[in-house]
Scaffold this active site. Sequence first.
Site, mmCIF file in Angstrom:
data_model
loop_
_atom_site.group_PDB
_atom_site.id
_atom_site.type_symbol
_atom_site.label_atom_id
_atom_site.label_comp_id
_atom_site.label_asym_id
_atom_site.label_seq_id
_atom_site.Cartn_x
_atom_site.Cartn_y
_atom_site.Cartn_z
ATOM 1 N N ASP A 26 -4.017 3.708 2.852
ATOM 2 C CA ASP A 26 -5.568 3.548 2.869
ATOM 3 C C ASP A 26 -5.862 2.018 3.512
ATOM 4 O O ASP A 26 -6.959 1.435 3.611
ATOM 5 C CB ASP A 26 -6.248 3.687 1.827
ATOM 6 C CG ASP A 26 -6.150 3.033 0.731
ATOM 7 O OD1 ASP A 26 -5.101 2.184 0.752
ATOM 8 O OD2 ASP A 26 -6.514 3.130 -0.483
ATOM 9 N N HIS B 174 -4.698 -17.098 -5.307
ATOM 10 C CA HIS B 174 -5.530 -16.191 -4.262
ATOM 11 C C HIS B 174 -6.886 -17.019 -3.898
ATOM 12 O O HIS B 174 -7.684 -16.564 -3.208
ATOM 13 C CB HIS B 174 -5.862 -15.139 -4.951
ATOM 14 C CG HIS B 174 -6.617 -15.143 -6.229
ATOM 15 N ND1 HIS B 174 -6.130 -15.776 -7.357
ATOM 16 C CD2 HIS B 174 -8.037 -14.919 -6.596
ATOM 17 C CE1 HIS B 174 -7.073 -15.888 -8.257
ATOM 18 N NE2 HIS B 174 -8.063 -15.434 -7.706
ATOM 19 N N ASP B 175 -6.994 -18.218 -4.514
ATOM 20 C CA ASP B 175 -8.202 -18.884 -4.231
ATOM 21 C C ASP B 175 -7.925 -20.322 -3.365
ATOM 22 O O ASP B 175 -8.881 -21.000 -3.278
ATOM 23 C CB ASP B 175 -8.873 -19.500 -5.578
ATOM 24 C CG ASP B 175 -9.419 -18.418 -6.331
ATOM 25 O OD1 ASP B 175 -9.835 -17.100 -5.871
ATOM 26 O OD2 ASP B 175 -9.554 -18.482 -7.569
ATOM 27 N N ASP C 220 1.079 -1.109 -0.164
ATOM 28 C CA ASP C 220 -0.127 -0.025 -0.241
ATOM 29 C C ASP C 220 0.775 1.237 0.023
ATOM 30 O O ASP C 220 1.664 1.196 0.759
ATOM 31 C CB ASP C 220 -1.031 -0.184 1.253
ATOM 32 C CG ASP C 220 -1.453 1.262 1.461
ATOM 33 O OD1 ASP C 220 -1.839 2.052 0.389
ATOM 34 O OD2 ASP C 220 -2.226 1.486 2.321
ATOM 35 N N ASP D 287 -1.882 -1.161 -3.773
ATOM 36 C CA ASP D 287 -2.190 -0.201 -4.818
ATOM 37 C C ASP D 287 -0.954 -0.440 -5.943
ATOM 38 O O ASP D 287 -0.077 -1.105 -5.780
ATOM 39 C CB ASP D 287 -2.405 0.813 -4.489
ATOM 40 C CG ASP D 287 -1.460 1.621 -3.670
ATOM 41 O OD1 ASP D 287 -0.169 1.568 -3.854
ATOM 42 O OD2 ASP D 287 -1.813 2.358 -2.754
ATOM 43 N N ASP E 220 -10.153 -15.809 -16.504
ATOM 44 C CA ASP E 220 -11.027 -16.024 -15.178
ATOM 45 C C ASP E 220 -12.248 -16.676 -15.493
ATOM 46 O O ASP E 220 -13.256 -16.262 -16.416
ATOM 47 C CB ASP E 220 -11.498 -14.635 -14.481
ATOM 48 C CG ASP E 220 -11.933 -14.995 -13.363
ATOM 49 O OD1 ASP E 220 -11.169 -15.629 -12.570
ATOM 50 O OD2 ASP E 220 -13.089 -14.999 -13.326
ATOM 51 N N GLU F 235 -8.066 -20.585 -17.255
ATOM 52 C CA GLU F 235 -8.285 -20.803 -15.691
ATOM 53 C C GLU F 235 -9.313 -21.916 -15.744
ATOM 54 O O GLU F 235 -10.504 -21.879 -16.055
ATOM 55 C CB GLU F 235 -8.502 -19.822 -14.861
ATOM 56 C CG GLU F 235 -8.841 -20.153 -13.281
ATOM 57 C CD GLU F 235 -10.101 -19.921 -12.587
ATOM 58 O OE1 GLU F 235 -11.086 -19.292 -13.204
ATOM 59 O OE2 GLU F 235 -10.035 -19.874 -11.480
ATOM 60 N N ASP G 265 -5.453 -10.441 -15.616
ATOM 61 C CA ASP G 265 -6.792 -11.291 -15.531
ATOM 62 C C ASP G 265 -8.127 -10.793 -16.209
ATOM 63 O O ASP G 265 -8.257 -9.645 -16.152
ATOM 64 C CB ASP G 265 -7.317 -11.034 -13.928
ATOM 65 C CG ASP G 265 -7.392 -12.556 -13.259
ATOM 66 O OD1 ASP G 265 -8.153 -13.259 -13.936
ATOM 67 O OD2 ASP G 265 -7.005 -12.819 -12.309
HETATM 68 C C1 GLC Z 1 -12.097 -17.402 -10.428
HETATM 69 C C2 GLC Z 1 -11.127 -16.431 -9.413
HETATM 70 C C3 GLC Z 1 -11.920 -16.424 -8.163
HETATM 71 C C4 GLC Z 1 -13.244 -15.656 -8.420
HETATM 72 C C5 GLC Z 1 -14.034 -16.354 -9.295
HETATM 73 C C6 GLC Z 1 -15.101 -15.570 -9.918
HETATM 74 O O1 GLC Z 1 -12.049 -18.645 -9.989
HETATM 75 O O2 GLC Z 1 -9.781 -17.055 -9.485
HETATM 76 O O3 GLC Z 1 -11.085 -15.581 -7.257
HETATM 77 O O4 GLC Z 1 -13.871 -15.623 -7.159
HETATM 78 O O5 GLC Z 1 -13.360 -16.886 -10.616
HETATM 79 O O6 GLC Z 1 -14.748 -14.458 -10.801
#
Ligand code: GLC
Length: 581
Positions: A58, A354-355, A54, A62, A233, A287, A131
């Site tokens: 905030d 991140h998932d 950051d 960023d 995505d 993905e 993405d």
């Molecule tokens: C993908 C992303 C995930 C998101 C989902 C809906 O799986 O990696 O973070 O919540 O799509 O866009």
Amino acid sequence: MKHIINLCLFFALMLFSSESTLAQNKKTTIIKNADTKWWKEAVVYQIYPRSFKDSDGDGVGDLKGIISKLDYLKSLGIDAIWLNPIYTSPNDDNGYDVSNYRQIMKDFGAMEDFDLLLKGMHERGIKLIMDLVVNHSSDEHEWFKQSRSSRNNPYRNYYHWWPAEKGKPPYRWSCFDVNSDAWKYDAQTDSYYLHYFSQKQPDLNWENPKVREEIYDMMKFWLDKGIDGFRMDAFQFASKDTTWPELPKGYEKNVIKYYGVGPHLHDYLQEMNREVFSKYDIMTVAEGAGSSPEDAMQFVDPDRKELNIAYHFESVDIGKHLKDFGLVKYKDIFSRYDNAFKDKGWLSIFLANHDQPRMVSKFGNDTPKFRAISSKMLSTFVMTMRGTPFYYNGDELGMVNIRFDNISDYNDVQTKNKYLELKNKGGDLKAYIEEQKQTSRDNSRTPFQWDTTQNSGFTSGTPWLKVNPDYKTVNVIAQEKDPNSVLNYFRRLVQIRKNEPTLVYGNYTLLDKENPDVFAYSRELNGKKMLVLLNFSAKMASFNLGIALNKSTIVLDNYPNTSKITNSTLRPYEAVILEFK
Ligand code: GLC
């Protein structure tokens, strides 16, 4: 004449610059039978921008924050960055609900910051993969606002609607909805709209050619700015069977089969390739890619002209921890996929994103005794398998799951909505919270750990998600100083991969298949052989390769002071790379 010479020079330059970098570095190695491409040789590092750095206090990471860390990124040796969505969004799903595809989210900065970031990355030889979230938009996107305003609006067909006079629409499952129901009633036009994710993420109607055109245009807007690729995505869900058949019993056991790879998905991808991808030299990543190696191949078979890297989920969809799933079965997943992709197509290799929870918490051992050594072992795996490594920010430090005790500490829409659903049904909330400590997506979304100052040097304000308290010991500053740190080990690994075509293009063979503790494999290219030995257990583990190791030399060992593998035993979580000259 001068013109013609200039033109020739231009084409010569073009040819030279599109030649693979690894092939250039290793001029002495002829890579036979390998279709060399920069995106096969690249090490991709994923940045979750909300949590990276950051710059303005905030509490939210960023673009300026990332810019301030470009030299750190360069020092990792990575070649490309996949950035999670940075477009304007109300953040119901942290940027995966886009309300304007051509603007930067205010929390993250402005377009000038983006341009500077891209320039700074390119100056350092780092490519940018964006993405692309186009299975759905935000309900706050102008298209949806128009679409929901009346049944006759020109944007009505940009989304999937079901008029209420036809009765309730056939059930569809939503992975983020409080009631798991993907159809949401909208009183304004007395109709239901479809959302496979949250109610604020309505699915775009890809059957509508106008939607496709708008999206291709938007993709060109970013590519013309000079970005180097897209991660698609959730795109496997884009095509729906719009006859809306009832789902068969037991559909929930293989959701991808009924929801993924709809009737026109590959037509859309081929059209997208013709209209957009074919005009640029870029990385395109699928993905999710169906539910089998055969499905995945359909996305990336070069003859089909769709995408170029498959990012399948079988290797992460194994439940809470690898030890419950079993290493033998796990090795089989990678081996099956590799076998299907032996001759064509290309895979990614990843253990986290991140998932997912943190890599070391799910596949290794995050107790203080083994956190560092098992992180190094897992990184060795990602960097030595066949496929493009996708490495998640923070794993190079061995960051671990956050394990919140209270639902109020969580931010993730999935964790929170499932909690509410369970609460409404009177389910076991305590057990749910315990489970989330291993599975919630917030485990890997906590702020990056830069140093020992307040909030790990991530922000001078209040962080949007709590910092993991272990930052006092697990942070960049501490690890920079220690030559044996997880961070410095990761840097060595990246260099080894980048300078060794065998690790990129070499054939993969699984060895000692039934060994429950050791993942051992060879990589071979043009007569050169390398071996990778990984102990996935917390005990001494023996292996049986049927190969004499006395002629090999050690390229890397995650334990310090190793000069030889003298017997067929590995120490807890030991990782060794060997080569035969
Ligand atoms: C993908 C992303 C995930 C998101 C989902 C809906 O799986 O990696 O973070 O919540 O799509 O866009």
